[in-house]
Scaffold this active site. Structure first.
Site, PDB file in Angstrom:
ATOM      1  N   LYS A  73       2.398   5.934  10.701  1.00 20.11           N
ATOM      2  CA  LYS A  73       3.536   5.554   9.855  1.00 20.11           C
ATOM      3  C   LYS A  73       4.128   4.208  10.309  1.00 20.11           C
ATOM      4  O   LYS A  73       4.385   3.317   9.499  1.00 20.11           O
ATOM      5  CB  LYS A  73       4.590   6.658   9.926  1.00 20.11           C
TER       6      LYS A  73
ATOM      7  N   ASN B  45       3.990   0.623   7.870  1.00 19.48           N
ATOM      8  CA  ASN B  45       5.129  -0.216   7.486  1.00 19.48           C
ATOM      9  C   ASN B  45       5.072  -1.585   8.152  1.00 19.48           C
ATOM     10  O   ASN B  45       5.502  -2.584   7.574  1.00 19.48           O
ATOM     11  CB  ASN B  45       6.451   0.506   7.783  1.00 19.48           C
TER      12      ASN B  45
ATOM     13  N   CYS C 142      13.914   1.214   5.061  1.00 20.36           N
ATOM     14  CA  CYS C 142      12.717   1.538   5.850  1.00 20.36           C
ATOM     15  C   CYS C 142      12.094   0.338   6.551  1.00 20.36           C
ATOM     16  O   CYS C 142      12.147   0.245   7.772  1.00 20.36           O
ATOM     17  CB  CYS C 142      11.690   2.210   4.950  1.00 20.36           C
TER      18      CYS C 142
ATOM     19  N   LYS D 213      15.316  -3.170  -4.374  1.00 22.56           N
ATOM     20  CA  LYS D 213      14.143  -3.388  -5.230  1.00 22.56           C
ATOM     21  C   LYS D 213      14.401  -2.685  -6.552  1.00 22.56           C
ATOM     22  O   LYS D 213      15.319  -1.863  -6.648  1.00 22.56           O
ATOM     23  CB  LYS D 213      12.876  -2.848  -4.561  1.00 22.56           C
TER      24      LYS D 213
HETATM   25  C1  UGA Z   1       8.334   1.504   2.026  1.00 23.40           C
HETATM   26  C2  UGA Z   1       6.816   1.738   2.040  1.00 23.40           C
HETATM   27  O1  UGA Z   1       6.199   1.011   0.981  1.00 23.40           O
HETATM   28  C3  UGA Z   1       6.508   3.229   1.881  1.00 23.40           C
HETATM   29  O2  UGA Z   1       5.105   3.434   1.987  1.00 23.40           O
HETATM   30  C4  UGA Z   1       7.227   3.997   2.981  1.00 23.40           C
HETATM   31  O3  UGA Z   1       7.064   5.394   2.820  1.00 23.40           O
HETATM   32  C5  UGA Z   1       8.722   3.708   2.913  1.00 23.40           C
HETATM   33  O4  UGA Z   1       8.943   2.300   3.052  1.00 23.40           O
HETATM   34  C6  UGA Z   1       9.382   4.439   4.030  1.00 23.40           C
HETATM   35  O5  UGA Z   1       9.117   4.120   5.192  1.00 23.40           O
HETATM   36  O6  UGA Z   1      10.108   5.427   3.769  1.00 23.40           O
HETATM   37  P1  UGA Z   1      10.189   1.372   0.095  1.00 23.40           P
HETATM   38  O7  UGA Z   1      11.129   0.945   1.182  1.00 23.40           O
HETATM   39  O8  UGA Z   1      10.611   2.416  -0.878  1.00 23.40           O
HETATM   40  O9  UGA Z   1       8.810   1.899   0.745  1.00 23.40           O
HETATM   41  O10 UGA Z   1       9.877   0.071  -0.764  1.00 23.40           O
HETATM   42  P2  UGA Z   1       8.638  -0.916  -0.959  1.00 23.40           P
HETATM   43  O11 UGA Z   1       8.089  -0.722  -2.300  1.00 23.40           O
HETATM   44  O12 UGA Z   1       7.725  -0.876   0.193  1.00 23.40           O
HETATM   45  O13 UGA Z   1       9.401  -2.319  -0.929  1.00 23.40           O
HETATM   46  C7  UGA Z   1      10.044  -2.765   0.261  1.00 23.40           C
HETATM   47  C8  UGA Z   1      10.627  -4.138   0.091  1.00 23.40           C
HETATM   48  O14 UGA Z   1       9.588  -5.115   0.038  1.00 23.40           O
HETATM   49  C9  UGA Z   1      11.451  -4.332  -1.169  1.00 23.40           C
HETATM   50  O15 UGA Z   1      12.649  -5.009  -0.821  1.00 23.40           O
HETATM   51  C10 UGA Z   1      10.566  -5.177  -2.064  1.00 23.40           C
HETATM   52  O16 UGA Z   1      11.305  -5.964  -2.932  1.00 23.40           O
HETATM   53  C11 UGA Z   1       9.815  -5.995  -1.035  1.00 23.40           C
HETATM   54  N1  UGA Z   1       8.506  -6.512  -1.493  1.00 23.40           N
HETATM   55  C12 UGA Z   1       7.501  -5.664  -1.827  1.00 23.40           C
HETATM   56  C13 UGA Z   1       8.283  -7.877  -1.558  1.00 23.40           C
HETATM   57  O17 UGA Z   1       9.184  -8.693  -1.258  1.00 23.40           O
HETATM   58  N2  UGA Z   1       7.068  -8.360  -1.978  1.00 23.40           N
HETATM   59  C14 UGA Z   1       6.075  -7.509  -2.311  1.00 23.40           C
HETATM   60  O18 UGA Z   1       4.980  -8.009  -2.667  1.00 23.40           O
HETATM   61  C15 UGA Z   1       6.287  -6.149  -2.243  1.00 23.40           C
END
Ligand code: UGA
Length: 443
Positions: free
Chosen positions: A211, A215, A267, A330
């Site tokens: 995990k 991340n 996260c 997001k």
């Molecule tokens: C993240 C992980 O993707 C999950 O797999 C994990 O379970 C979770 O953390 C956790 O540890 O509980 P999450 O925080 O819901 O999930 O959101 P993400 O979709 O990963 O996005 C995280 C951040 O990255 C957001 O602020 C998003 O805007 C940013 N992001 C994402 C970018 O800036 N660029 C990208 O290409 C993708």
């Protein structure tokens, strides 16, 4: 007979896990110390925004297969095959390390009540070594002693896609120290593995580390493309074209390669810091030193965004109106924990601008955290009189707005796209100056 399951901690992770376990046909008892949350869930209402979860929760509360309580006695007496621990592990204040007090308080409250053999599976994100330490604590505090078997079963769901990610995950990881724990968890997840979901069985430490590593990798990928955005800006390149070109290389792939304001939320930021802190304790801090840079690149994007906004306000925010589209960390979420959008909005407010924020779902949560920002009920309302619009969370509804209509209510046609998600050409054609992170000026 259907398995009996308890889920302790009913936040984004726990409430989703509980509803999805009921969907798989199990008898489920969800537990939280927050009586208000439990009252809402008992009434079939999700106390946060997560697409599709309302329906699932209401369905299984109605059938009686899913119930909620605030009582550990009820949890212990449920006759559960598995107790899942889903409480959060935030960053310790003023440190990098994870604050494990909620996980520890679950163990301390539950262990003395367990007098029958059972399996406890942790899903919370924890530093490597936590499960072994908690196993000893269960053995010490519980009447069932070593018959309380601890497993670690990390969760990879994304907010906004939590239900789908739980019912159709990319993989399942179960860290176990006994055959019985493995057998019980294999049973619980049979509907998923039968549908083809791969399951990786590991020892406890490896499961915790998977995990942490996942991340760390995702954060690194985002910061990599954002570092390229910095270089593109300096060299006159276009990071969106660069990202597209990289994405066709199957070894690289296009996911998590969208440049912009960077990652936030409850996260990724705290998880990479906790991972670094644990590596330091283990004497391998050098192995994760690169994550410091990943974090730094990410935080620099917020500063750069404020600078771009100031440029569009002709060098000063004083006496200027700034519209901020987006407050959640997001889209498809109302979660504002460590939200890059709010970080930028608050910095600009402190530099003297009048800042009005609009988010389709997160206005209320944002107002609790930053009551001094102004909030509007629509994107157009936020944009009224603005000298510049900042697009900071890429909700679909912002993409669908007509630049011509928006231009009628602002005082200048200037927009900065912090997520590289709007159609630059369209805005340019409607007479807007369009700026974005890592791209040449349009207009
Ligand atoms: C993240 C992980 O993707 C999950 O797999 C994990 O379970 C979770 O953390 C956790 O540890 O509980 P999450 O925080 O819901 O999930 O959101 P993400 O979709 O990963 O996005 C995280 C951040 O990255 C957001 O602020 C998003 O805007 C940013 N992001 C994402 C970018 O800036 N660029 C990208 O290409 C993708």
């Amino acid at each position: 007979m259907a398995a009996r399951i308890t889920v302790i901690g009913t936040g984004y992770l726990g409430a989703t896990h509980a509803a999805c376990m009921a969907e798989l046909g199990y008898e489920v008892l969800g537990m939280d110390v927050d009586a208000e949350k439990i009252a809402a869930l008992t009434a079939g209402a999700v106390p946060f925004y997560e697409p599709g979860l309302d329906e699932l929760l209401a369905k299984h509360v109605a059938t009686g297969r899913l119930r909620f309580t605030t009582s550990y006695t009820e949890v212990a007496g449920f006759g559960a095959d598995v107790h899942f621990i889903c409480v959060n592990t935030p960053q310790r204040k003023g440190e990098y390390a994870a604050d494990l007090r909620y996980v520890e308080s679950v163990v301390d409250a539950l262990a003395p009540l367990l007098d029958q053999p059972t399996v406890v599976a942790g899903k919370s994100t924890v530093p490597a070594g936590t499960a072994v330490r908690l196993t000893e604590r269960f053995a010490e505090l519980s009447p069932a002693g070593a018959d309380v078997e601890l497993a670690w079963n990390p969760e990879f769901l994304r907010e906004g896609y939590a239900v789908g990610d739980t019912l159709r995950p990319d993989r399942l990881v179960i860290g176990v120290a006994s055959q019985r724990a493995e057998a019980v968890l294999r049973d619980v997840y049979t509907p998923l593995t039968d549908a083809g979901v791969p399951m990786v069985v590991t020892d406890l430490a490896t499961a915790e580390l998977v995990k942490n590593a996942a991340n760390a990798f995702l954060s690194t990928k985002i910061s990599f493309i954002n570092a390229m955005a910095e270089v593109c800006e300096a060299a006159g390149g276009d990071v969106m074209k660069l990202s597209e070109a990289l994405s066709y290389d199957a070894r690289i792939g296009g996911k998590f390669l969208v440049p912009g304001l960077g990652f936030g939320g409850g996260c990724l930021p705290k998880d990479i810091r906790a991972f670094m802190a644990r590596a330091g304790e283990l004497g391998v801090d050098q192995a994760l030193a690169f994550l410091k840079e990943v974090d730094a690149i990410n935080m620099r994007r917020r500063v750069r965004m404020v600078d771009l906004a100031r440029e569009q306000c002709d060098g000063s925010f004083l006496g200027k109106r700034v519209a901020v589209w987006g407050a959640a960390f997001k889209p498809n979420s109302d979660d504002v924990r460590d939200s890059p959008a709010l970080n930028v909005a608050a910095s600009i407010l402190l530099q003297g601008a009048q800042v009005t924020v609009y988010d389709p779902k997160a206005n209320d949560n944002a107002a609790k955290l930053f009551p001094t920002l102004a909030y509007a009920d629509s994107a157009l309302e936020a944009a009224r009189g603005a000298h510049v619009i900042l697009h900071l969370t890429e909700w679909q509804e912002f993409r669908e707005l007509d630049p011509e209509e928006v231009g009628k209510v602002t005082s200048q046609r200037r927009i900065v796209d912090g997520r590289n998600a709007l159609r630059a050409q369209r805005w340019h054609e409607a007479g807007w100056t369009y700026r974005a992170l890592g791209r040449p000026v349009v207009g």
